[in-house]
Design an enzyme around this catalytic site. Structure first.
Site, PDB file in Angstrom:
ATOM      1  N   LYS A 105      -6.126  10.249  -4.559  1.00 21.77           N
ATOM      2  CA  LYS A 105      -6.063  11.330  -3.572  1.00 21.77           C
ATOM      3  C   LYS A 105      -5.576  12.664  -4.138  1.00 21.77           C
ATOM      4  O   LYS A 105      -6.017  13.721  -3.689  1.00 21.77           O
ATOM      5  CB  LYS A 105      -5.158  10.920  -2.404  1.00 21.77           C
ATOM      6  CG  LYS A 105      -5.838   9.994  -1.411  1.00 21.77           C
ATOM      7  CD  LYS A 105      -4.907   9.752  -0.239  1.00 21.77           C
ATOM      8  CE  LYS A 105      -5.656   9.142   0.918  1.00 21.77           C
ATOM      9  NZ  LYS A 105      -4.824   9.047   2.115  1.00 21.77           N
TER      10      LYS A 105
ATOM     11  N   ASP B 286      -6.746  12.816   7.629  1.00 25.09           N
ATOM     12  CA  ASP B 286      -5.753  11.995   8.359  1.00 25.09           C
ATOM     13  C   ASP B 286      -5.025  12.828   9.428  1.00 25.09           C
ATOM     14  O   ASP B 286      -4.856  12.371  10.555  1.00 25.09           O
ATOM     15  CB  ASP B 286      -4.720  11.402   7.392  1.00 25.09           C
ATOM     16  CG  ASP B 286      -5.358  10.401   6.448  1.00 25.09           C
ATOM     17  OD1 ASP B 286      -5.841   9.371   6.913  1.00 25.09           O
ATOM     18  OD2 ASP B 286      -5.379  10.671   5.228  1.00 25.09           O
TER      19      ASP B 286
HETATM   20  P1  NAD Z   1       3.757   5.989   2.099  1.00 29.73           P
HETATM   21  O1  NAD Z   1       4.320   4.871   1.313  1.00 29.73           O
HETATM   22  O2  NAD Z   1       2.955   7.027   1.437  1.00 29.73           O
HETATM   23  O3  NAD Z   1       4.981   6.717   2.855  1.00 29.73           O
HETATM   24  C1  NAD Z   1       5.923   5.984   3.606  1.00 29.73           C
HETATM   25  C2  NAD Z   1       7.003   6.930   4.123  1.00 29.73           C
HETATM   26  O4  NAD Z   1       7.869   6.201   4.980  1.00 29.73           O
HETATM   27  C3  NAD Z   1       7.874   7.524   3.027  1.00 29.73           C
HETATM   28  O5  NAD Z   1       8.235   8.820   3.413  1.00 29.73           O
HETATM   29  C4  NAD Z   1       9.098   6.609   2.997  1.00 29.73           C
HETATM   30  O6  NAD Z   1      10.263   7.293   2.570  1.00 29.73           O
HETATM   31  C5  NAD Z   1       9.206   6.210   4.463  1.00 29.73           C
HETATM   32  N1  NAD Z   1       9.751   4.870   4.652  1.00 29.73           N
HETATM   33  C6  NAD Z   1       9.266   3.712   4.143  1.00 29.73           C
HETATM   34  N2  NAD Z   1      10.014   2.682   4.533  1.00 29.73           N
HETATM   35  C7  NAD Z   1      10.997   3.175   5.311  1.00 29.73           C
HETATM   36  C8  NAD Z   1      12.089   2.591   6.003  1.00 29.73           C
HETATM   37  N3  NAD Z   1      12.315   1.269   5.968  1.00 29.73           N
HETATM   38  N4  NAD Z   1      12.894   3.396   6.699  1.00 29.73           N
HETATM   39  C9  NAD Z   1      12.667   4.733   6.734  1.00 29.73           C
HETATM   40  N5  NAD Z   1      11.656   5.335   6.097  1.00 29.73           N
HETATM   41  C10 NAD Z   1      10.825   4.572   5.389  1.00 29.73           C
HETATM   42  O7  NAD Z   1       2.939   5.305   3.280  1.00 29.73           O
HETATM   43  P2  NAD Z   1       1.810   5.983   4.183  1.00 29.73           P
HETATM   44  O8  NAD Z   1       0.497   5.859   3.530  1.00 29.73           O
HETATM   45  O9  NAD Z   1       2.287   7.339   4.615  1.00 29.73           O
HETATM   46  O10 NAD Z   1       1.787   4.993   5.416  1.00 29.73           O
HETATM   47  C11 NAD Z   1       2.857   4.975   6.351  1.00 29.73           C
HETATM   48  C12 NAD Z   1       2.414   4.269   7.626  1.00 29.73           C
HETATM   49  O11 NAD Z   1       1.360   4.990   8.246  1.00 29.73           O
HETATM   50  C13 NAD Z   1       1.854   2.855   7.397  1.00 29.73           C
HETATM   51  O12 NAD Z   1       2.258   2.079   8.490  1.00 29.73           O
HETATM   52  C14 NAD Z   1       0.370   3.027   7.469  1.00 29.73           C
HETATM   53  O13 NAD Z   1      -0.278   1.878   7.956  1.00 29.73           O
HETATM   54  C15 NAD Z   1       0.269   4.139   8.483  1.00 29.73           C
HETATM   55  N6  NAD Z   1      -0.967   4.922   8.315  1.00 29.73           N
HETATM   56  C16 NAD Z   1      -1.751   5.021   9.411  1.00 29.73           C
HETATM   57  C17 NAD Z   1      -2.890   5.767   9.339  1.00 29.73           C
HETATM   58  C18 NAD Z   1      -3.758   5.882  10.562  1.00 29.73           C
HETATM   59  O14 NAD Z   1      -4.866   6.396  10.462  1.00 29.73           O
HETATM   60  N7  NAD Z   1      -3.272   5.433  11.715  1.00 29.73           N
HETATM   61  C19 NAD Z   1      -3.234   6.434   8.154  1.00 29.73           C
HETATM   62  C20 NAD Z   1      -2.397   6.313   7.043  1.00 29.73           C
HETATM   63  C21 NAD Z   1      -1.247   5.545   7.142  1.00 29.73           C
END
Ligand code: NAD
Length: 287
Positions: A72, A108
């Site tokens: 990405k 997104d």
């Molecule tokens: P990522 O790993 O890039 O980022 C995760 C973020 O959450 C980071 O900022 C991290 O510090 C924080 N985090 C992780 N665990 C934590 C905890 N236990 N307590 C507090 N903060 C925490 O992940 P991402 O790609 O951003 O995905 C995050 C969520 O969003 C996932 O559940 C994913 O399925 C969802 N998502 C949904 C869509 C959609 O279209 N609905 C798209 C992308 C991601």
């Protein structure tokens, strides 16, 4: 598939690992439903192959591609131009090929904003609290700013993503009319104050899905005011612990991330084909 012939236009998905992705089902269902002569295929492409993958976009005259991890950010230098969604986030999940000119977008955040609009919540003029500054949280914060949210706070725990939160807040302040700031999630008083301040609360952390299913960053319903809009980016499970807490608190506007996931695809589909994705048919194919 009988609809594939000598004129079929190819769209790809370049990531690794990617064979589990639902995007081919999503887009091929939509092409078929609308009678469009396109095909969408997934390709296992990671770092060292990315330059060749981008070259193939031009050589094969593909209409475009979706880009996922680990490509990405790495794809940015290979593209000719960036939409504001990609420029602010520093990431690309969709490439459009216009006669050899490759433009990068991040859909997104567009998916989030469009899903919210469909649910009757325009981010314009709103105060948005986003928790999590990763692949979901950054584009949600950025697109909210692009679409006229007045103020955005990005909360993150004190891990290596906290710097991402600071960076996107700085970019929003520098490049949009919105005002952005950050807070550390460990500061419970600041978090509670931000929840009381916000019109829209987005959890973009993944807390609530496996392996953290049944967990929520907000466990106490009294932290949530009745008119707060709560949006959890998780869509498996469809109802997360945060959503349960919000419903217990009497909130009316409580959503999972399924609509965002579909709308980010619909936004890419529109960029490639100029057509609206037939969402009902796509949803039916993806259950
Ligand atoms: P990522 O790993 O890039 O980022 C995760 C973020 O959450 C980071 O900022 C991290 O510090 C924080 N985090 C992780 N665990 C934590 C905890 N236990 N307590 C507090 N903060 C925490 O992940 P991402 O790609 O951003 O995905 C995050 C969520 O969003 C996932 O559940 C994913 O399925 C969802 N998502 C949904 C869509 C959609 O279209 N609905 C798209 C992308 C991601």
């Amino acid at each position: 598939m009988t609809r594939i012939d000598g004129h079929t236009i190819l769209i790809g998905l370049m990531a690794y690992p990617i064979r589990h992705s639902m995007s081919p089902t999503m887009h091929n269902t939509a092409f078929e439903a609308l009678g469009l002569n396109y095909a969408y295929l997934a390709f296992d492409i990671d770092g060292p192959q990315l330059a060749d993958g981008v070259k193939a976009l031009r050589t094969l005259d593909m209409r475009g591609a979706n880009i996922s991890m680990p490509n990405k950010q790495a794809i940015l230098p290979h593209l000719d131009q960036l939409d504001q969604s990609a420029e602010l986030t520093g990431a690309v999940n969709t490439v459009v090929n216009d006669d050899g000119v490759l433009t990068g977008y991040t859909t997104d955040g567009i998916g989030f904003v469009n899903d919210m609009k469909k649910k009757g919540h325009d981010v314009k003029g709103k105060k948005v609290l986003v928790v999590g500054a990763g692949g979901a949280g950054i584009p949600i914060a950025a697109q909210s700013a692009i679409e006229g949210a007045v103020e955005i706070r990005v909360a993150n725990r004190q891990d290596d993503h906290l710097q991402n939160a600071k960076d996107i807040a700085q970019t929003i302040n520098d490049k949009t009319d919105a005002v952005a700031s950050t807070l550390a999630l460990e500061d419970e008083e600041a978090f509670k104050e931000a929840l009381a301040w916000a019109d829209i609360y987005v959890d973009a952390t993944g807390v609530g899905m496996k392996p953290l299913e049944g967990k929520s960053l907000v466990e106490n319903p009294t932290w949530l005011k009745k008119d707060l809009v709560v949006y959890d980016t998780v869509y498996a499970p469809r109802t997360t612990k945060l959503m349960e807490v919000a419903k217990d608190a009497g909130l009316q506007a409580v959503y999972n991330g399924l609509g965002m996931m579909i709308e980010q695809g619909a936004a890419a589909f529109k960029l490639w084909t100029g057509q609206d994705m037939p969402i009902d048919k796509v949803e039916a194919a993806m259950v």
